[in-house]
Design an enzyme around this catalytic site. Structure first.
Site, PDB file in Angstrom:
ATOM      1  N   PHE A 140       4.464  11.204  -8.880  1.00 56.05           N
ATOM      2  CA  PHE A 140       4.301  11.924  -7.613  1.00 56.05           C
ATOM      3  C   PHE A 140       3.367  11.121  -6.720  1.00 56.05           C
ATOM      4  O   PHE A 140       2.219  10.854  -7.087  1.00 56.05           O
ATOM      5  CB  PHE A 140       3.737  13.336  -7.810  1.00 56.05           C
ATOM      6  CG  PHE A 140       3.693  14.095  -6.514  1.00 56.05           C
ATOM      7  CD1 PHE A 140       4.836  14.683  -5.995  1.00 56.05           C
ATOM      8  CD2 PHE A 140       2.523  14.185  -5.775  1.00 56.05           C
ATOM      9  CE1 PHE A 140       4.819  15.355  -4.773  1.00 56.05           C
ATOM     10  CE2 PHE A 140       2.495  14.849  -4.552  1.00 56.05           C
ATOM     11  CZ  PHE A 140       3.642  15.438  -4.053  1.00 56.05           C
ATOM     12  N   ASP A 225      -2.369   4.568  -7.765  1.00 55.25           N
ATOM     13  CA  ASP A 225      -2.530   5.818  -7.014  1.00 55.25           C
ATOM     14  C   ASP A 225      -3.543   6.675  -7.767  1.00 55.25           C
ATOM     15  O   ASP A 225      -3.225   7.301  -8.780  1.00 55.25           O
ATOM     16  CB  ASP A 225      -1.167   6.508  -6.913  1.00 55.25           C
ATOM     17  CG  ASP A 225      -1.261   7.866  -6.208  1.00 55.25           C
ATOM     18  OD1 ASP A 225      -2.362   8.424  -6.104  1.00 55.25           O
ATOM     19  OD2 ASP A 225      -0.200   8.376  -5.780  1.00 55.25           O
ATOM     20  N   LYS A 254      -7.728  13.597  -1.883  1.00 56.22           N
ATOM     21  CA  LYS A 254      -8.205  14.815  -2.548  1.00 56.22           C
ATOM     22  C   LYS A 254      -9.727  14.982  -2.514  1.00 56.22           C
ATOM     23  O   LYS A 254     -10.288  15.442  -1.545  1.00 56.22           O
ATOM     24  CB  LYS A 254      -7.645  14.866  -3.966  1.00 56.22           C
ATOM     25  CG  LYS A 254      -6.146  15.134  -3.952  1.00 56.22           C
ATOM     26  CD  LYS A 254      -5.663  15.660  -5.252  1.00 56.22           C
ATOM     27  CE  LYS A 254      -4.171  15.939  -5.282  1.00 56.22           C
ATOM     28  NZ  LYS A 254      -3.768  17.220  -4.715  1.00 56.22           N
TER      29      LYS A 254
HETATM   30  C1  PLP Z   1      -1.142  11.237  -7.463  1.00 56.58           C
HETATM   31  C2  PLP Z   1      -0.894  11.814  -6.113  1.00 56.58           C
HETATM   32  N1  PLP Z   1      -0.514  11.008  -5.125  1.00 56.58           N
HETATM   33  C3  PLP Z   1      -0.296  11.473  -3.878  1.00 56.58           C
HETATM   34  C4  PLP Z   1      -0.450  12.816  -3.579  1.00 56.58           C
HETATM   35  C5  PLP Z   1      -0.199  13.309  -2.179  1.00 56.58           C
HETATM   36  O1  PLP Z   1      -1.384  13.685  -1.569  1.00 56.58           O
HETATM   37  P1  PLP Z   1      -1.363  14.591  -0.236  1.00 56.58           P
HETATM   38  O2  PLP Z   1      -0.850  15.931  -0.616  1.00 56.58           O
HETATM   39  O3  PLP Z   1      -2.795  14.610   0.214  1.00 56.58           O
HETATM   40  O4  PLP Z   1      -0.478  13.898   0.741  1.00 56.58           O
HETATM   41  C6  PLP Z   1      -0.851  13.692  -4.596  1.00 56.58           C
HETATM   42  C7  PLP Z   1      -0.994  15.132  -4.324  1.00 56.58           C
HETATM   43  O5  PLP Z   1      -0.943  15.959  -5.201  1.00 56.58           O
HETATM   44  C8  PLP Z   1      -1.069  13.182  -5.890  1.00 56.58           C
HETATM   45  O6  PLP Z   1      -1.437  13.974  -6.899  1.00 56.58           O
END
Ligand code: PLP
Length: 400
Positions: A140, A225, A254
């Protein structure tokens, strides 16, 4: 009609129905506790999905935000910004030294990373054919077109095609598969050190280290990420610190500003060269307000010893969840996680258990279909963990 019922009716009428929301309207919070608009108390083991590192209603953070709001809220990136520079300096002292770009969310941080990687290969290295991204099944990375295109879960992609072309997916934590996927057209590999939304999946020791080596051998960049795993969530500032390796690019969001929207992409000096003036931008990115919150958070992490607390409380929570597994098999199959990112793997769907927990005043969230995720504030203590695990254990005893 209660205030909550009134607000729920208006919200359902006026808000686009894109979230799977519980029928609760939150009003205020303190530490690991939230209250809704009818005054009901909830023990919060979600921390706004791994965001509120310092818990809710933290006086020092609120003061830092308030003071900065009064002094200077926004100026744009037409000028240098004092708090943004201080934040870049604080981040450069963590385990990744390089240059920073600030934005407002996780998806935006990943967009920046994908764009920077492409431009590095094409413009700096003069390799116009290196345009492919390799990502993992079950990953994700966010909901914008670029981030969604490297997200390896059909349920998020469905109905949005065509997505960005040139993405190849490989199984997570499978080095031979990476050996096949990464080739002379690969621009970069993007991967979460621990798959969070995908179900709290940890790779075996050595995997990230070996993946990094493979990328370097084949001329591909490695983007980690750390949007969910970073900012201390797993007991070190970055999860990769426990893997004996470093990436070319790392993304954060986050927890970065403790609840004020903020994302960051950090790149090595070498790779960061690919962005020149005008190539990428964000109006709000790293603005004085968000940066002040993030600078406060950087200091608080160290002054309050939150990385150590995360490790200790993470181990305590993990042990308590192991007890639940032992008592509630086969309804509960396993527990896995690192630091204060822990999951309880159920035999069935997590949704009904999470709904029951909420009715009893405990907030947890789902990761993957069958995992109950715990991602509380890093200030959490034993009594709150005992309360949360106790409530969950009772529910699991009823359903099993
Ligand atoms: C690993 C990871 N990458 C990217 C995102 C996307 O972040 P945002 O919701 O702030 O766009 C999330 C959100 O849960 C995530 O857990």
């Amino acid at each position: 009609m209660s205030l909550s019922e009134e607000l729920l009716a208006t919200g359902r009428r006026l808000l686009i129905n894109n979230y799977n929301r519980s029928p609760v309207v939150m009003a205020r919070g303190e530490g690991c506790v939230l209250w809704d608009t009818d005054g009901r108390r909830y023990l919060d083991m979600t921390a706004g999905i791994a965001v509120c590192v310092l818990g809710h209603g933290h006086a020092g953070l609120a003061r830092a935000i308030g003071e900065q709001a009064a002094r200077l809220t926004h100026t744009s990136n037409l000028y240098y910004i004092e708090t943004q520079i201080r934040l870049a300096e604080a981040l450069s002292k963590r385990a990744f030294a390089g240059k920073a770009f600030f934005c407002n969310s996780g998806a935006e941080a990943n967009e920046a990373a994908l764009k920077l990687a492409r431009r590095y290969q094409i413009v700096v290295r003069n390799q116009p054919d290196r345009t492919e991204f390799v990502a993992c099944d079950n990953s994700f990375h966010g909901r914008t077109f670029g981030a969604l295109s490297v997200t390896g879960q059909a349920k998020y992609r469905q109905g949005f095609g065509p997505l960005v072309p040139g993405v190849r997916f490989m199984p997570f934590a499978d080095l031979p598969a990476a050996g096949v996927a990464i080739g002379d057209k690969t621009c970069a590999v993007i991967i979460e050190p621990i798959q969070a939304e995908g179900g709290i999946n940890l790779p075996p020791p050595g995997y990230l280290h070996d993946l990094r080596r493979l990328c370097a051998e084949r001329g591909a960049l490695l983007i980690l990420d750390e949007i969910q795993t970073g900012v201390g969530r797993t007991g070190s500032f970055y999860a990769f610190e426990k893997e004996g390796t470093t990436p070319d690019i790392v993304t954060l969001a986050k927890g970065l500003a403790g609840g004020v929207p903020m994302g960051a992409m950090l790149a090595t000096d070498e790779v960061a060269r690919a962005f020149e003036p005008g190539t990428h931008a964000s109006t709000f990115g790293g603005n004085p307000l968000a940066s002040a919150a993030a600078v406060y958070l950087q200091n608080a992490l160290d002054e309050l010893g939150l990385l150590r607390n995360c490790e200790e409380m993470g181990a305590y929570l993990h042990a308590a969840l192991e007890g639940v597994v032992a008592r509630r098999r086969p309804a509960v199959q396993a527990t896995r996680g690192r630091g204060l990112l822990q999951g309880l793997v159920l035999q069935g769907e997590a949704g009904p258990v999470i709904a029951r927990a909420r009715e009893r005043g405990l907030l947890v969230s789902a990761a993957g279909g069958n995992v109950v995720r715990f991602a509380p504030a890093l200030i959490i203590g034993k009594s709150e963990i005992d309360e949360a695990v106790g409530v969950l254990d009772t529910i699991l005893a009823e359903v099993s």
